[in-house]
Design a protein around this motif. Structure first.
Motif, PDB file in Angstrom:
ATOM      1  N   GLN A 107       0.806  -1.218   0.000  1.00 36.77           N
ATOM      2  CA  GLN A 107       0.000   0.000   0.000  1.00 36.77           C
ATOM      3  C   GLN A 107       0.847   1.280   0.000  1.00 36.77           C
ATOM      4  N   LEU A 108       1.850   1.357   0.869  1.00 34.12           N
ATOM      5  CA  LEU A 108       2.611   2.600   0.991  1.00 34.12           C
ATOM      6  C   LEU A 108       3.657   2.787  -0.101  1.00 34.12           C
ATOM      7  N   PRO A 110       3.999   1.715  -3.220  1.00 34.84           N
ATOM      8  CA  PRO A 110       3.520   2.163  -4.544  1.00 34.84           C
ATOM      9  C   PRO A 110       3.111   3.637  -4.554  1.00 34.84           C
ATOM     10  N   HIS A 111       2.517   4.128  -3.464  1.00 39.11           N
ATOM     11  CA  HIS A 111       2.124   5.540  -3.400  1.00 39.11           C
ATOM     12  C   HIS A 111       3.350   6.444  -3.357  1.00 39.11           C
ATOM     13  N   VAL A 114       4.716   6.616  -6.958  1.00 34.93           N
ATOM     14  CA  VAL A 114       3.866   7.472  -7.791  1.00 34.93           C
ATOM     15  C   VAL A 114       4.009   8.930  -7.357  1.00 34.93           C
ATOM     16  N   GLY A 115       4.182   9.148  -6.067  1.00 36.05           N
ATOM     17  CA  GLY A 115       4.343  10.504  -5.544  1.00 36.05           C
ATOM     18  C   GLY A 115       5.542  11.214  -6.153  1.00 36.05           C
ATOM     19  N   HIS A 148       7.884  14.051   0.873  1.00 32.83           N
ATOM     20  CA  HIS A 148       8.012  12.800   0.114  1.00 32.83           C
ATOM     21  C   HIS A 148       9.352  12.122   0.408  1.00 32.83           C
TER      22      HIS A 148
END
Length: 164
Positions: A107-108, A110-111, A114-115, A148
């Protein structure tokens, strides 16, 4: 509605377990039904069927199906084979380190990946913005980039700590 209201047929122990997991998943921004289902599967001494879930929790077949699908995707439950039974039955993942590690990986991370792409694209778009807003955009994007970068460093550290 009280967390205990939908679990009238459960024992007090089951109801308290379900309520605890409902509170936990709501903190994570997940639907209440995910906590209800996981709580019931977690505390049950026997594998739990979809019929058990819908009747004991008083939730719809659709909610149960969607919740089970999400829990399987999170690797929080698995299907158990019961000889002579055609229905799927479910068992919980009880190693919380594994659950947290799976959540980070699936979950984290991949974000976070993409971020980085989104921030790069925002920076590119900001270069085309009116000059009077350039400093504003640069400041905001720099803050996002720092956040980020922190998330990118902290996430592997948390995963490493959990898997020590």
């Amino acid at each position: 509605m009280d967390d205990h209201a939908a679990v009238k047929e459960l024992t007090e122990l089951e109801a308290e377990t379900v309520a605890m997991f409902v509170r936990l998943v709501q903190v994570l921004g997940l639907p209440k039904s995910i906590g209800q289902i996981y709580g019931l599967v977690y505390i049950s001494p026997e594998p739990v069927s979809m019929d058990d879930i819908t009747s004991r929790l008083g939730i719809s077949l659709g909610s149960a199906s969607q919740g089970l699908r999400q829990l399987r995707a999170l690797k929080a439950i698995r299907v158990a084979y019961i000889p002579g039974q055609r229905k799927d039955h479910y068992l919980p993942e009880t190693e919380f380190r594994k659950l947290i590690s799976n959540f980070i990986d699936d979950q984290l991370r991949p974000h976070i990946e993409v971020g980085q792409q989104a921030i790069d694209h925002m920076e590119e778009l900001s270069s085309k913005a009116p000059a009077e807003h350039a400093e504003h955009y640069r400041t905001r994007i720099d803050k996002l980039r720092r956040l980020h970068n922190i998330a990118g460093r902290v996430t592997p550290a948390i995963a490493k700590f959990i898997n020590f």
